[in-house]
Structure formats: C-alpha cells, structure tokens
Design an enzyme around this catalytic site. Structure first.
Site, PDB file in Angstrom:
ATOM      1  CG  ASP A   9       2.387  36.960  11.740  1.00 57.58           C
ATOM      2  OD1 ASP A   9       1.730  36.253  11.436  1.00 57.58           O
ATOM      3  OD2 ASP A   9       2.842  36.876  13.006  1.00 57.58           O
ATOM      4  CB  SER A  10      -1.319  39.056  13.388  1.00 54.93           C
ATOM      5  OG  SER A  10      -0.877  37.914  14.052  1.00 54.93           O
ATOM      6  CE1 TYR A  41      -3.938  41.566  12.301  1.00 57.08           C
ATOM      7  CE2 TYR A  41      -3.231  40.573  10.238  1.00 57.08           C
ATOM      8  CZ  TYR A  41      -3.658  41.505  11.067  1.00 57.08           C
ATOM      9  OH  TYR A  41      -2.608  42.738  10.571  1.00 57.08           O
ATOM     10  CB  CYS A  72       0.120  35.854   8.946  1.00 58.17           C
ATOM     11  SG  CYS A  72      -1.337  35.701   9.919  1.00 58.17           S
ATOM     12  CG  ASN A  73      -0.344  29.335   8.745  1.00 59.40           C
ATOM     13  OD1 ASN A  73      -0.326  28.455   7.801  1.00 59.40           O
ATOM     14  ND2 ASN A  73       0.492  29.738   9.602  1.00 59.40           N
ATOM     15  CB  THR A  74      -4.940  34.105  10.212  1.00 56.32           C
ATOM     16  OG1 THR A  74      -4.570  33.266  11.363  1.00 56.32           O
ATOM     17  CG2 THR A  74      -6.405  34.463  10.736  1.00 56.32           C
ATOM     18  CD  GLU A 151       2.028  38.759  19.147  1.00 56.89           C
ATOM     19  OE1 GLU A 151       2.426  39.991  19.559  1.00 56.89           O
ATOM     20  OE2 GLU A 151       2.654  38.261  18.062  1.00 56.89           O
ATOM     21  CB  CYS A 183      -0.662  29.284  14.123  1.00 56.93           C
ATOM     22  SG  CYS A 183      -0.554  30.953  14.759  1.00 56.93           S
ATOM     23  CG  HIS A 185       2.078  33.660  16.799  1.00 62.89           C
ATOM     24  ND1 HIS A 185       1.575  34.369  15.642  1.00 62.89           N
ATOM     25  CD2 HIS A 185       2.317  34.978  17.531  1.00 62.89           C
ATOM     26  CE1 HIS A 185       1.270  35.593  15.645  1.00 62.89           C
ATOM     27  NE2 HIS A 185       2.015  35.831  16.939  1.00 62.89           N
TER      28      HIS A 185
HETATM   29  N1  DGL Z   1       0.852  34.062  12.928  1.00 61.31           N
HETATM   30  C1  DGL Z   1      -0.495  34.111  12.739  1.00 61.31           C
HETATM   31  C2  DGL Z   1      -0.972  32.824  11.923  1.00 61.31           C
HETATM   32  O1  DGL Z   1      -0.260  32.070  11.384  1.00 61.31           O
HETATM   33  C3  DGL Z   1      -1.414  34.272  13.829  1.00 61.31           C
HETATM   34  C4  DGL Z   1      -2.626  34.812  13.712  1.00 61.31           C
HETATM   35  C5  DGL Z   1      -3.214  35.625  14.685  1.00 61.31           C
HETATM   36  O2  DGL Z   1      -2.843  36.884  14.924  1.00 61.31           O
HETATM   37  O3  DGL Z   1      -4.288  35.137  15.393  1.00 61.31           O
HETATM   38  O4  DGL Z   1      -2.140  32.404  11.679  1.00 61.31           O
END
Ligand code: DGL
Length: 264
Positions: A9-10, A41, A72-74, A151, A183, A185
């Site tokens: 993940d990011s 991300y 991580c979805n992104t 974060e 997301c 998070h």
């Molecule tokens: N947990 C990431 C997601 O699911 C966060 C992406 C980000 O870093 O903006 O998209």
C-alpha cells in the site's frame, strides 16, 4: 508452501486488509510494505503510481513471496493488470472485492463510492460494479484530505470528524443505501464515516472479500502453508517508522510486530 504473502500500500491503509488476512489465513506469513515516504498516491499520475507499485512488487519478489496483494485501490486501478502480466506469482487487487462487498449488501442498487482522486478518475469502481449489476446507480466522490489525515495519525476526535463531514458533504442530497470505502485507509476512520452518513447506510470495505479471494487463490494454486510453523510477519515502511508502528499496534494488536525501515 511456507513462503510469505506480500501486501503493499502507499502507507498504513493496507493494514486494514492485513487484519482480515490474519483472520482468514492464520497460518500464513505476511510481508507488508507501506510506501509512507511517497504517500499519498491519490493525487499522483498513473505513471508514478505504476512505477512505485512495481518497485514494491520487485522488492517483495526478491524476498521470495508466493503471492502479492495490492492492498491499495489507487495502485490496483493502474497496476493490477501490468503486475499480473509481469510477476511470476499470482497478484490480486482490492477493487473487484470492494464492488463484490457492495453488491452483496445493497438492496436499492444505489451505491456511493468514496476514494482517492486517482481511483475515482480511473472509473475502476464504476466498471467493476457495473460488471456485477449493470443497472446500479453509482455516486462517486473523491476525498483527497482523508488519506493525509489518517497518515498524520489524526483519526479520532472532533477535528477528524469535521474533516470527514466536510469531505462527504457533496453526497448530502444523494440517496444511497450502501457506501464503498474505496480506499484502504478509510476503514481506520469507519466510525467517523458512519457518523457522517447515518445508520441507514451500509458502509462496506474491500478487506474481507480480498482476504477470502487470497485464500481461494492460495487454494487454487496449492500454495497454502501446510507446515506447522509460527507466522513471522514483517512490516516495512519507506518513511517514518514511529508513526507506522503506532498504527500497527493500534490496528493489528500484534504485540511482537515491529515496523522496519526499507529502501526501494
Ligand atoms: N490506501 C490507498 C488506497 O486504497 C491510499 C492511496 C493514497 O495514498 O492516496 O487508495
């Protein structure tokens, strides 16, 4: 097969998926990388997200993982297919899992999706939900402030609630019975999100369905760990270790888990 499963993940968000994996796959070892130094991300270009995600996949490949979960979805939106082609092990993402969770829950097929700007822009959730039920009405909303808030360690209290309320305000006059936390998070602030949308809305995440999918893939490829071993999970962060350690302890409650610094 007694090799670790890689999870990426990011930042700390993918730990919400790890929590479910610990439940559904108690005999498996997890190696996790959170790219906290380059998080978020969400506002980055697809090229950057693909490059960073590939670096994490390469690092975990060098540690001999048997499967990769892009938690991580992104990153899933841009990197799932390229990594599935490039990697010698199975690779799964979280977007189809989130869509499946919503379709199981909704009665009205009016579904809201909240996610990062990158995920919303990709249209990946619309595509995944529509492929499961084409008559779904989908309301998508990018919530850029929420990942930096989580974060930074602020995921409770009035300030966090006010930011969640403000971010979700554009959905105020929209009717939906299910909201996807698009997301990874966001489950960390699920209580705040539920306060904002009210108790009539089912709030779902991709975590449980992803863990079940991971289990099914291990089973299909005969990759499960059948040995009597004690899992030795490892958690790596590219940025600040103390913050990562706090979320690790609060969220996973693994008393022995220690965050480690990693260079990609
Ligand atoms: N947990 C990431 C997601 O699911 C966060 C992406 C980000 O870093 O903006 O998209």
């Amino acid at each position: 097969m007694n090799a670790p499963i890689g999870v990426i993940d990011s930042g700390v968000g993918g730990l919400t998926v790890v929590k479910e994996m610990l439940h559904y796959l108690p005999n498996e070892t997890i190696y996790y990388i959170g790219d906290t130094a380059r998080c978020p991300y969400g506002p980055r270009t697809g090229e950057q997200v693909l490059a960073f995600t590939s670096q994490m996949a390469d690092k975990l490949a060098s540690m001999n993982i048997k499967m990769l979960v892009i938690a991580c979805n992104t990153a899933t939106a841009v990197a799932l297919e390229p990594l599935q082609k490039a990697c010698a092990f199975p690779v799964i993402g979280v977007i189809n899992a989130g869509a499946t969770a919503a379709i199981k829950e909704t009665k009205t097929h009016e579904i809201a999706v909240i996610a990062t700007a990158g995920t919303i822009k990709s249209g990946a959730y619309e595509e995944a939900i529509s492929s499961l039920f084409s008559k779904s009405n989908i309301y998508s909303l990018a919530c850029p402030p929420l990942v930096p808030m989580v974060e930074s360690g602020q995921y409770e209290g009035p300030f966090a609630q006010a930011l969640v309320d403000k971010s979700l305000a554009p959905l105020k006059d929209v009717t939906f019975d299910t909201m996807i936390l698009g997301c990874t998070h966001y489950p960390i602030i699920q209580g705040l999100i539920e306060n904002a949308v009210g108790k009539d809305v089912h709030v779902v995440s991709s975590a449980t369905e992803t863990a079940k999918k991971a289990k099914a893939i291990l089973d299909y490829y005969h990759l499960e760990n059948k040995e009597e071993t004690v899992a030795e999970h490892r958690f790596f962060a590219t940025g600040s270790v103390p913050m990562f350690q706090t979320v690790l302890e609060n969220w996973l409650q693994l008393p022995y888990a220690r965050a480690e610094k990693i260079e990609l």
